[in-house]
Design a protein around this motif. Structure first.
Motif, short mmCIF file in Angstrom:
data_model
loop_
_atom_site.label_atom_id
_atom_site.label_comp_id
_atom_site.label_asym_id
_atom_site.label_seq_id
_atom_site.Cartn_x
_atom_site.Cartn_y
_atom_site.Cartn_z
N PRO A 267 0.80 -1.23 0.00
CA PRO A 267 0.00 0.00 0.00
C PRO A 267 0.83 1.28 0.00
N THR A 268 2.17 1.20 -0.11
CA THR A 268 3.01 2.39 0.07
C THR A 268 2.64 3.50 -0.90
N ARG A 269 2.53 3.18 -2.18
CA ARG A 269 2.25 4.21 -3.18
C ARG A 269 0.84 4.78 -2.99
N VAL A 270 -0.12 3.91 -2.71
CA VAL A 270 -1.50 4.37 -2.54
C VAL A 270 -1.62 5.21 -1.27
N ARG A 271 -0.91 4.83 -0.20
CA ARG A 271 -0.95 5.62 1.03
C ARG A 271 -0.35 7.00 0.81
N ALA A 272 0.72 7.08 0.00
CA ALA A 272 1.31 8.39 -0.31
C ALA A 272 0.32 9.25 -1.08
N ARG A 273 -0.46 8.63 -1.96
CA ARG A 273 -1.47 9.40 -2.70
C ARG A 273 -2.58 9.90 -1.76
N VAL A 274 -2.92 9.10 -0.78
CA VAL A 274 -3.91 9.53 0.21
C VAL A 274 -3.41 10.76 0.96
N GLN A 275 -2.13 10.70 1.39
CA GLN A 275 -1.57 11.84 2.11
C GLN A 275 -1.51 13.08 1.23
N GLN A 276 -1.18 12.89 -0.04
CA GLN A 276 -1.12 14.02 -0.96
C GLN A 276 -2.49 14.65 -1.14
N THR A 277 -3.52 13.84 -1.32
CA THR A 277 -4.87 14.39 -1.50
C THR A 277 -5.39 15.00 -0.20
N GLU A 278 -4.99 14.47 0.94
CA GLU A 278 -5.37 15.10 2.21
C GLU A 278 -4.78 16.51 2.30
N ALA A 279 -3.52 16.65 1.84
CA ALA A 279 -2.90 17.98 1.83
C ALA A 279 -3.63 18.91 0.86
N GLN A 280 -4.05 18.39 -0.28
CA GLN A 280 -4.79 19.21 -1.25
C GLN A 280 -6.12 19.68 -0.66
N VAL A 281 -6.78 18.82 0.09
CA VAL A 281 -8.05 19.22 0.73
C VAL A 281 -7.79 20.32 1.76
N ALA A 282 -6.73 20.15 2.56
CA ALA A 282 -6.41 21.18 3.56
C ALA A 282 -6.07 22.51 2.88
N THR B 121 -15.03 32.36 -3.98
CA THR B 121 -15.60 31.46 -2.96
C THR B 121 -16.19 30.20 -3.60
N GLN B 122 -16.95 30.39 -4.71
CA GLN B 122 -17.51 29.24 -5.41
C GLN B 122 -16.39 28.33 -5.94
N SER B 123 -15.34 28.95 -6.49
CA SER B 123 -14.21 28.16 -6.98
C SER B 123 -13.54 27.40 -5.85
N GLY B 124 -13.41 28.07 -4.71
CA GLY B 124 -12.81 27.39 -3.56
C GLY B 124 -13.65 26.20 -3.10
N ASN B 125 -14.99 26.37 -3.09
CA ASN B 125 -15.86 25.25 -2.73
C ASN B 125 -15.71 24.10 -3.72
N ALA B 126 -15.62 24.42 -5.03
CA ALA B 126 -15.45 23.38 -6.04
C ALA B 126 -14.12 22.66 -5.86
N GLN B 127 -13.07 23.42 -5.54
CA GLN B 127 -11.77 22.80 -5.32
C GLN B 127 -11.80 21.86 -4.11
N ALA C 21 -7.09 23.54 -0.07
CA ALA C 21 -8.31 24.11 -0.64
C ALA C 21 -9.17 24.76 0.44
N ARG C 22 -9.22 24.16 1.61
CA ARG C 22 -10.01 24.75 2.70
C ARG C 22 -9.38 26.07 3.18
N ALA C 23 -8.04 26.11 3.23
CA ALA C 23 -7.37 27.35 3.61
C ALA C 23 -7.64 28.44 2.58
N GLY C 24 -7.58 28.07 1.29
CA GLY C 24 -7.89 29.04 0.25
C GLY C 24 -9.33 29.53 0.35
N LEU C 25 -10.25 28.65 0.76
CA LEU C 25 -11.65 29.07 0.91
C LEU C 25 -11.81 30.06 2.05
N GLN C 26 -11.05 29.83 3.14
CA GLN C 26 -11.10 30.79 4.26
C GLN C 26 -10.59 32.16 3.83
#
Length: 429
Positions: free
Chosen positions: A103-118, A183-189, A120-125
């Protein structure tokens, strides 16, 4: 006078040559015996008694034994198989872990997408703060424009100042629209990043291969260290027979016989592993899709069979007989008696056939030969037949139980003369 003289001379010759006369007499008697005596036959007819019993009509076919429900377990993620927990014939239950993929590669992708979500939320704020600032600026510009308009109406402010206030108001409105769009773009992201995170977490869960149903492992295609690639199609890792107590036979039936097959018919079959065991089953389905092999068309017939003792294994070859008709306690004769014909010299005159009654459907007629008082003068009989099977045929009328029907011609010649063949069935006329 001449004949008397000849007889007198012959009589005197016989008296003088008694031995030669006796020999000549024996030769003459032997020739006369050969001419007059009947020539012995070098064959005989073999018959069977007409009796009652079961008549079966069957369709023979061959097929393969399959599990009633076979599940192929694959993987939707690529990687190296690190652990395999089952082997051939292993019983498994639904939800049991079968194998694991690195699962090493897939787990790294999970961490990367978690960072992208964080992110995007900061950009929305940040865009939310920009919206508040734009709203405040819009309120200020609206009040300033209102003051400038009142002063302009009383003549205290020039038209240029009023236009400048209108421009600032329009700029504030545009700034608010931009902030709301951001704001709408941030929500979409955020939604996009969240979806990617869900997909990554799902792939992470899929690195653990679990059994979708209970059953027995009948095929294992991976070992620890095997690399699987799920780019274009799902690679199969295991094959599970969901329930081996119930099996099915997939029999291929020729198009000439498929019209006799219907659902629910009884079936018997054997397998090479247990040639003395006869398995009983029933037809479940006749598939209408034709299968053409070398210009021969056949149809697949699905047959259900219980396998409580576990003798039947997937992939066994089954020699199938589908019972398409059955009569019990029927007056019957061997089917080959209908095809038998005695030698032409022994056949009697043809029997005059009775015409069928108009408008009435009658059973088909056939000719049989029965043993008569003279072994070489068979009695020709016309009979009406019913159910016709491979071994026996039902007789509706024309003969009775106890009659002897002829079934074949047996040669009485020595084997050296008959080339080791002691039977010669005459062809049908």
């Amino acid at each position: 006078m001449g004949q008397l003289f000849m007889l007198t001379r012959m009589g005197s010759w016989i008296k003088r040559h008694k031995v030669w006369s006796a020999l000549i007499a024996l030769v003459v008697l032997f020739v006369l015996y050969k001419i007059i005596a009947p020539t012995p036959h070098d064959y005989e007819y073999t018959g069977e008694k007409v009796g009652r019993g079961e008549v079966l009509r069957v369709v023979s076919a061959s097929g393969k034994v399959r599990a009633l429900n076979t599940i192929k377990v694959g993987t939707e993620v690529s990687g190296q198989v690190t652990k395999v927990y089952v082997d051939f014939n292993s019983p498994v239950t639904a939800g049991q872990i079968l194998a694991e993929i690195d699962p090493t590669r897939v787990r790294a992708r999970v961490q990367q997408t978690e960072a992208q979500v964080a992110l995007a939320r900061a950009g929305l704020q940040q865009t939310a703060a920009n919206v508040l600032r734009a709203r405040s600026e819009l309120e200020i510009q609206e009040r300033d424009f209102a003051r400038q308009r009142d002063l302009a109406q009383r003549g205290f402010v020039s038209k240029a100042n009023l236009d400048a206030a209108q421009t600032r108001l329009n700029s504030a409105r545009n700034a608010l629209d931009v902030a709301l769009a951001q704001t709408q773009s941030g929500n979409a992201q955020i939604r996009q990043a969240t979806a990617e995170l869900s997909s990554a977490r799902l792939d992470l869960n899929r690195t653990v291969i679990i059994a979708p149903a209970s059953g027995v492992i009948i095929d294992k295609l991976v070992e620890p260290g095997t690399t699987v690639a799920a780019s274009f199609q799902t690679p199969n890792l295991f094959e599970i027979a969901a329930d081996t107590t119930k099996m099915q036979v997939e029999a291929s039936v020729d198009e000439a016989d498929i019209g006799q097959i219907v659902e629910g018919q009884n079936v018997t079959f054997t397998v090479d592993s247990y040639p003395d065991d006869v398995f009983r089953a029933k037809v479940r389905q006749v598939r209408k899709a034709p299968v053409e092999t070398q210009n021969v068309v056949s149809y697949l017939v699905i047959i259900d069979v219980d396998n409580l003792d576990g003798k039947l294994l997937p992939g066994m070859t089954a020699n199938v007989e589908i019972i398409t008709g059955a009569k019990k306690n029927a007056l019957r004769v061997p089917t080959n008696a209908l095809r038998f014909r005695p030698k032409a010299a022994d056949r009697g005159p043809p029997v005059e056939e009775q015409p069928a009654k108009p408008g009435k459907k009658e059973a088909p007629r056939q000719t049989l030969y029965l043993a008569g008082t003279d072994a070489y003068k068979p009695v020709r009989k016309q009979v009406r037949i019913g159910l016709q099977g491979d071994e026996y045929t039902e007789i509706l009328s024309g003969i009775k139980a106890g009659d002897t029907v002829l079934v074949r011609t047996k040669s009485l010649k020595p084997k050296a003369e008959t080339d080791d063949t002691d039977e010669d069935d005459s062809a049908a006329s």
